[in-house]
Design an enzyme around this catalytic site. Structure first.
Site, short mmCIF file in Angstrom:
data_model
loop_
_atom_site.label_atom_id
_atom_site.label_comp_id
_atom_site.label_asym_id
_atom_site.label_seq_id
_atom_site.Cartn_x
_atom_site.Cartn_y
_atom_site.Cartn_z
N SER A 23 0.83 -1.21 0.00
CA SER A 23 0.00 0.00 0.00
C SER A 23 0.87 1.26 0.00
O SER A 23 0.35 2.36 0.02
CB SER A 23 -0.95 0.01 1.21
OG SER A 23 -0.23 -0.13 2.41
N ASN A 110 -2.65 -2.32 13.13
CA ASN A 110 -4.09 -2.12 12.98
C ASN A 110 -4.58 -0.85 13.68
O ASN A 110 -5.31 -0.05 13.11
CB ASN A 110 -4.85 -3.34 13.53
CG ASN A 110 -4.45 -4.62 12.79
OD1 ASN A 110 -3.82 -4.54 11.75
ND2 ASN A 110 -4.80 -5.77 13.33
N HIS A 156 -39.07 23.87 -11.47
CA HIS A 156 -39.16 23.03 -12.68
C HIS A 156 -38.40 23.68 -13.84
O HIS A 156 -38.74 23.45 -14.99
CB HIS A 156 -40.61 22.77 -13.10
CG HIS A 156 -41.50 22.34 -11.98
ND1 HIS A 156 -41.76 21.02 -11.68
CD2 HIS A 156 -42.17 23.07 -11.04
CE1 HIS A 156 -42.56 20.95 -10.63
NE2 HIS A 156 -42.82 22.19 -10.21
N SER A 277 -12.55 26.44 -28.25
CA SER A 277 -12.74 25.23 -29.04
C SER A 277 -11.67 25.18 -30.12
O SER A 277 -11.22 26.22 -30.62
CB SER A 277 -14.13 25.27 -29.68
OG SER A 277 -14.14 24.52 -30.88
N LYS A 283 -16.14 30.11 -29.64
CA LYS A 283 -16.56 29.44 -28.40
C LYS A 283 -15.78 29.89 -27.17
O LYS A 283 -14.58 30.09 -27.20
CB LYS A 283 -16.39 27.91 -28.55
CG LYS A 283 -17.36 27.26 -29.49
CD LYS A 283 -18.81 27.32 -29.03
CE LYS A 283 -19.11 26.42 -27.84
NZ LYS A 283 -19.11 24.99 -28.20
N GLU A 290 -17.98 22.72 -15.80
CA GLU A 290 -18.39 21.38 -16.26
C GLU A 290 -17.64 20.30 -15.50
O GLU A 290 -18.19 19.25 -15.14
CB GLU A 290 -18.14 21.23 -17.76
CG GLU A 290 -19.06 22.09 -18.60
CD GLU A 290 -18.62 22.10 -20.06
OE1 GLU A 290 -19.19 21.34 -20.85
OE2 GLU A 290 -17.68 22.85 -20.39
N TYR A 317 -9.88 -6.22 12.60
CA TYR A 317 -9.18 -5.76 11.39
C TYR A 317 -9.19 -6.85 10.32
O TYR A 317 -8.95 -8.02 10.59
CB TYR A 317 -7.72 -5.38 11.70
CG TYR A 317 -6.98 -4.93 10.45
CD1 TYR A 317 -7.10 -3.63 9.97
CD2 TYR A 317 -6.21 -5.84 9.71
CE1 TYR A 317 -6.45 -3.23 8.80
CE2 TYR A 317 -5.57 -5.43 8.55
CZ TYR A 317 -5.69 -4.14 8.10
OH TYR A 317 -5.07 -3.75 6.94
N1 ARG Z 1 -1.22 -1.38 5.20
C1 ARG Z 1 -2.20 -1.82 6.12
C2 ARG Z 1 -3.48 -1.00 5.96
O1 ARG Z 1 -3.41 0.02 5.38
C3 ARG Z 1 -1.71 -1.65 7.51
C4 ARG Z 1 -2.30 -2.59 8.49
C5 ARG Z 1 -1.79 -3.94 8.24
N2 ARG Z 1 -2.13 -4.83 9.27
C6 ARG Z 1 -1.90 -6.13 9.13
N3 ARG Z 1 -2.25 -6.88 10.10
N4 ARG Z 1 -1.42 -6.62 8.02
O2 ARG Z 1 -4.54 -1.38 6.41
#
Ligand code: ARG
Length: 459
Positions: A23, A110, A156, A277, A283, A290, A317
């Site tokens: 991540s 977590n 309306h 445009s 234009k 938009e 979690y």
């Molecule tokens: N990258 C994880 C998240 O964003 C962090 C928590 C990961 N916890 C674990 N037990 N793998 O949720």
């Protein structure tokens, strides 16, 4: 590379799994809050004797160095290190060895990630609030110059009754005010500390969560470790709040796009906020408006994403939750970008008063006030409605306005009509007559404008 969690594993992770589960590509933006959270955690650990003061100081100082390197773009991200939490912790351990290995005492990723998110969301919502206030200010700032302009009000999308142009501006101030109230309300749930819930069950170590809460400015501590490990309500409601802001912006954008058409001709956007445009030289396209309208789609989709993500997750979690950031970051970035541009558009667009006035007497905008005149003359409302309907039909057949009907002809339809009726006809008269609290008439709108000026100045 050895994993921080690899003690029980006898096989290396498949590189494709590392790529799939990382991540860091989107949570690196939590770096600052991750460090803030860790420093508070270290200080708390020192306060209960789980670290010495010297150890806590070494951890906090090194985290500061790491933070500076990240901010300067001198820090290399590696997908083997999964996420921002592992990156920072492993850099810490690399630099100060065993002392760094003590930081994660009494917490897990977590509760760490949830704390980081709450710190991030808290700052993000505060910046949205500032931008919303600026947008309200933009509407209020232009109101003195627009104070005498009357616009048709629509239902309306058909001409209905006239209102002061400023009534439109303040209508948006009201919507953004409710948005700001929602932001504040979300913050109540954001401001409950998860840290110390550890993995899911809390810890046998003598941590002091109230101390951590105090250090991080959380007025409350989550009371159930199982609940808070999985709680993303604060994200769902923050994203919803952002989506409603996006929807409000979208409605405003649509209205102004219509107003910029030749057909309406109410508004001219500044050149700096329109584009041309590639084929039609004449234009001027309202692309910014938009796209403000269009981008609301993604924020609305982000609400679906977060709700679908958390729906059906068992306590506590689950790794699914890693994807929660994508929805929030997208909603936040999108609304932030819209709110950054909107005030300038509001401040610099010009009402085309001549075009507006040239057609302001079209569409029988005074019909309802004429009916109300009849009510003051003792005519029952439903009868008055009927009479004015007949008069409108008469005008349509003659191609004239209500104000142009001869008095005698009006009296043929209702003998309660007297010469003073002329003071109720025409939009200029109507906006002086609209007087109920909150209405679009001259005086109530002036009062509301004064109230808004005070309200914004106080904040
Ligand atoms: N990258 C994880 C998240 O964003 C962090 C928590 C990961 N916890 C674990 N037990 N793998 O949720």
């Amino acid at each position: 590379m050895a994993k921080a969690w690899g003690g029980a594993f006898d096989q290396a992770t498949d590189p494709r799994v590392e790529k799939f589960t990382e991540s860091i590509s989107f949570d690196s933006r939590l770096a600052t809050v991750d460090i803030r959270g860790s420093q508070a955690h270290a200080r708390m650990l020192a306060s209960v004797g789980l670290l010495t003061n010297a150890e806590a100081a070494a951890i906090c100082g090194t985290l500061d160095d790491i933070g500076r390197e990240i901010a300067a773009g001198q820090f290399a991200w590696k997908i083997e290190l999964e996420d921002i939490h592992m990156h920072i912790e492993s850099a810490l351990i690399q630099r100060i060895g065993d002392v760094g290995r003590k930081l994660h005492t009494g917490r897990s990723r977590n509760d760490q990630v949830s704390t980081d998110l709450k710190l991030y969301v808290r700052d993000a919502l505060a910046s949205i609030d500032v931008l919303l206030q600026d947008l309200q200010q933009a509407f209020v700032d232009r109101s003195d110059a627009d104070i005498d302009v009357v616009l048709p009000g629509y239902t309306h999308l058909q001409r209905a009754q006239p209102v002061m142009a400023v009534h439109y501006w303040l209508a948006y101030c009201e919507k953004f005010h409710r948005d700001r109230e929602r932001v504040l309300d979300c913050l109540k749930r954001v401001n409950v500390l998860p840290l110390g819930a550890a993995a899911l069950a809390g810890t046998s170590l003598p941590i002091d969560r109230h101390k951590t809460a105090e250090l991080l400015g959380f007025p409350a501590v989550a009371a159930n470790s199982l609940d808070v490990s999985s709680d993303r309500d604060f994200l769902a409601e923050s994203i919803f709040t952002l989506s409603l802001i996006a929807v409000h912006l979208s409605g405003w954008a649509e209205e102004w796009i219509l107003w910029c058409t030749t057909e309406f001709g109410f508004l001219k956007l500044p050149d700096a906020y329109t584009t041309g445009s590639s084929i039609m030289p004449q234009k001027r396209n309202p692309d910014v408006l938009e796209l403000i309208r269009g981008k609301s789609a993604r924020v609305i989709a982000d609400v679906q994403q977060i709700l679908t993500l958390i729906k059906g997750l068992p306590l506590a979690y689950n790794r699914d939750l890693q994807e929660d950031k994508l929805a929030f970051f997208d909603a936040y970035d999108t609304v932030f970008a819209c709110l950054e541009l909107a005030p300038a558009v509001v401040r610099r667009a010009a009402l085309r008063v001549d075009t507006i006035n040239a057609r302001l007497e079209e569409g029988f905008l005074d019909a309802t006030t004429l009916m109300e005149y009849l009510i003051t003359q003792g005519v029952p409302m439903r009868t008055g409605h009927e009479v004015v309907g007949q008069l409108v039909r008469l005008c349509e057949s003659k191609g004239c306005k209500l104000a142009e009907l001869p008095l005698a002809e009006m009296q043929q339809h209702c003998d309660k009509i007297t010469a003073d009726v002329s003071g109720y006809l025409g939009t200029a008269n109507v906006v002086t007559r609209l007087s109920s609290y909150g209405s679009g008439g001259r005086e109530p709108v002036r009062k509301q404008l004064e109230a808004w000026k005070l309200r914004l100045a106080r904040h």
